[in-house]
Design a protein around this motif. Structure first.
Motif, PDB file in Angstrom:
ATOM      1  N   THR A   1      -8.422  -8.797   5.573  1.00  0.00           N
ATOM      2  CA  THR A   1      -7.473  -9.754   4.601  1.00  0.00           C
ATOM      3  C   THR A   1      -6.332  -9.265   4.211  1.00  0.00           C
ATOM      4  O   THR A   1      -5.539  -9.842   3.402  1.00  0.00           O
ATOM      5  CB  THR A   1      -8.354  -9.668   3.005  1.00  0.00           C
TER       6      THR A   1
ATOM      7  N   GLN B   1      -0.059  -8.752   5.559  1.00  0.00           N
ATOM      8  CA  GLN B   1       0.947  -7.899   5.656  1.00  0.00           C
ATOM      9  C   GLN B   1       2.268  -8.211   4.914  1.00  0.00           C
ATOM     10  O   GLN B   1       3.503  -8.523   5.233  1.00  0.00           O
ATOM     11  CB  GLN B   1       1.531  -8.421   7.231  1.00  0.00           C
ATOM     12  N   CYS B   2       2.048  -8.368   3.662  1.00  0.00           N
ATOM     13  CA  CYS B   2       2.744  -8.628   2.769  1.00  0.00           C
ATOM     14  C   CYS B   2       3.970  -7.384   2.296  1.00  0.00           C
ATOM     15  O   CYS B   2       4.966  -7.578   1.743  1.00  0.00           O
ATOM     16  CB  CYS B   2       2.401  -9.089   1.212  1.00  0.00           C
TER      17      CYS B   2
ATOM     18  N   ALA C   1       3.653  -5.048   0.155  1.00  0.00           N
ATOM     19  CA  ALA C   1       3.511  -4.731  -1.225  1.00  0.00           C
ATOM     20  C   ALA C   1       2.878  -3.320  -1.331  1.00  0.00           C
ATOM     21  O   ALA C   1       3.645  -2.694  -2.371  1.00  0.00           O
ATOM     22  CB  ALA C   1       2.472  -5.720  -2.178  1.00  0.00           C
TER      23      ALA C   1
ATOM     24  N   MET D   1      -2.688  -8.498  -2.404  1.00  0.00           N
ATOM     25  CA  MET D   1      -3.207  -9.837  -2.592  1.00  0.00           C
ATOM     26  C   MET D   1      -4.458  -9.926  -1.939  1.00  0.00           C
ATOM     27  O   MET D   1      -5.350 -11.007  -1.848  1.00  0.00           O
ATOM     28  CB  MET D   1      -2.147 -10.806  -2.517  1.00  0.00           C
ATOM     29  N   GLY D   2      -4.698  -9.371  -0.711  1.00  0.00           N
ATOM     30  CA  GLY D   2      -6.120  -9.198   0.088  1.00  0.00           C
ATOM     31  C   GLY D   2      -7.322  -8.389  -0.549  1.00  0.00           C
ATOM     32  O   GLY D   2      -8.241  -8.465   0.123  1.00  0.00           O
TER      33      GLY D   2
ATOM     34  N   ILE E   1      -7.485  -5.310  -1.136  1.00  0.00           N
ATOM     35  CA  ILE E   1      -7.918  -4.159  -0.441  1.00  0.00           C
ATOM     36  C   ILE E   1      -7.745  -2.763  -1.464  1.00  0.00           C
ATOM     37  O   ILE E   1      -6.740  -2.487  -2.059  1.00  0.00           O
ATOM     38  CB  ILE E   1      -7.041  -3.978   0.920  1.00  0.00           C
TER      39      ILE E   1
HETATM   40  S1  SF4 Z   1      -0.689  -4.844  -0.168  1.00  0.00           S
HETATM   41 FE1  SF4 Z   1      -2.742  -5.599   0.857  1.00  0.00          FE
HETATM   42  S2  SF4 Z   1      -2.292  -7.377   1.976  1.00  0.00           S
HETATM   43 FE2  SF4 Z   1      -0.212  -6.621   1.584  1.00  0.00          FE
HETATM   44  S3  SF4 Z   1       0.507  -5.322   3.474  1.00  0.00           S
HETATM   45 FE3  SF4 Z   1      -0.718  -3.870   1.894  1.00  0.00          FE
HETATM   46  S4  SF4 Z   1      -2.635  -3.888   2.512  1.00  0.00           S
HETATM   47 FE4  SF4 Z   1      -1.846  -5.554   3.661  1.00  0.00          FE
END
Ligand code: SF4
Ligand code: SF4
Length: 354
Positions: free
Chosen positions: A238, A241-242, A244, A328-329, A331
């Motif tokens: 999920t 690659q934002c 954040a 936003m995934g 995780i």
């Molecule tokens: S914040 Fe979550 S979705 Fe964004 S790069 Fe990091 S692990 Fe991936």
């Protein structure tokens, strides 16, 4: 330990404004935000709010700006970038300060020293505070830290009835107390005991909320052992690659340099980088060892929990939980590390996640 009444704290903040730009938590409608105090605009010492837990934003940009001019070239030749005015940071928590110690390993306590970081660490003043609550994402105790500052502060405040217990953490803090002796009293034994009891209770609370994520082996061991576990694909599925998680992280410190031409010369900027970016590990010639996102995802964990501790003797995570809140995934690092230890999807190769 010293004791300072609440009204005296406001006076101390007012006095600091003469020598420092002050950054402190301020209540804005429903939220506590880190703000620069500007007298006449958002008030002085009395407008500083007590943040019971770490703030949403990391304090890292105060020491290490998202983008910073490191040098300039003009017709007269090269010159160093500007140095900001000294800053006083109020409301730092244990995880924020543990993160400072982690970045110090790379930028300061080493043969290579990053001048901007070293100057900011030298001139800034930190007034930190014990956590009096924790957020669902907090897991400082899982990575060897505590919900109260243990180092890297000048003064630390522990809330007590009518004011604060004050611990002095540096010569700068000692000088501050000496210069404003009328604002401090000696704390009594009961006040010290009350502070210690509150700290023990908070530590137990953080430990208890992280019970479901407990692991048997240290994180490094389980990541090394599960290098070829296909579960990494499921964990990264999920991730969009934002970046954040890197941006909010108080310990992430990668940067790249870029030259920008202007009318009066050129500037070299240092800008935050992200290990989730496809170009992060790209080498001259265009090749990269981490073409797939799942490889970059795995590298992020490997760096924080395996290679950084191997090189520097400390995990590159202070357990602040900001990456969990920002993702936003959805995780959750704790859950990933727990699943890595308890689940196994066999494979020698990682495929399927781009
Ligand atoms: S914040 Fe979550 S979705 Fe964004 S790069 Fe990091 S692990 Fe991936
Ligand atoms: S990796 Fe996540 S929990 Fe650890 S310090 Fe960075 S933002 Fe905080």
């Amino acid at each position: 330990m010293k004791y300072m009444r609440t009204a005296s704290f406001a006076k101390l903040v007012e006095a600091l404004g003469r020598d420092y730009d002050i950054y402190a938590p301020v209540q804005e409608e429903e939220r506590l935000l880190l703000q620069r105090l500007v007298p006449g605009e958002n008030g002085g010492g009395a407008s500083v709010a007590w943040n019971p837990a770490r703030l949403g934003e990391s304090l890292k940009p105060i020491w290490f700006q998202t983008s910073r001019v490191v040098s300039r070239w003009t017709a007269e030749g090269p010159e160093a970038g500007p140095t900001p005015r000294p800053r006083a940071i109020i409301g730092a928590k244990g995880c924020d300060l543990a993160a400072l110690g982690i970045i110090d390993k790379v930028f300061r306590d080493h043969t290579f020293q990053e001048p901007g970081w070293c100057a900011a660490r030298e001139q800034n003043l930190v007034i930190s505070g014990d956590c009096t609550t924790c957020l669902d994402s907090c897991f400082c105790t899982m990575v060897g830290h505590a919900p109260h500052p243990e180092a890297h502060f000048d003064l630390n405040l522990s809330p007590l009835e009518g004011g604060f217990g004050v611990e002095v953490g540096s010569p700068k803090g000692e000088a501050l107390v000496a210069d404003h002796a009328d604002l401090f009293e000696e704390a009594g034994g009961e006040q010290v005991a009350a502070r210690d009891a509150a700290r023990a209770e908070m530590t137990e609370r953080v430990e208890a909320q992280n019970e479901p994520h407990a692991v048997r082996d240290p994180f490094a061991q389980s990541i090394e052992k599960h290098k070829s576990n296909r579960l990494w694909e499921a964990l990264a599925a999920t991730c969009v690659q934002c970046n954040a998680c890197n941006m909010v992280c108080p310990t992430c410190h990668c940067f790249f340099l870029v030259d920008v031409a202007g009318e009066e010369g050129s500037s070299r900027l240092s800008c935050w980088d992200s290990c989730f970016e496809g170009g992060y590990a790209r080498m001259a010639g265009g090749g990269t060892p981490r073409l797939q996102l799942v490889e970059r995802f795995k590298n992020h964990y490997h760096h924080k929990f395996v290679s950084f501790p191997k090189n520097w003797g400390v995990t590159a995570c202070s357990g602040c939980g900001r990456c969990i809140d920002a993702c936003m995934g959805r995780i959750d690092k704790r859950a990933c590390l727990h699943r890595l230890e308890t689940e196994w999807l066999p494979s020698d190769t990682l495929q399927g996640v781009q």
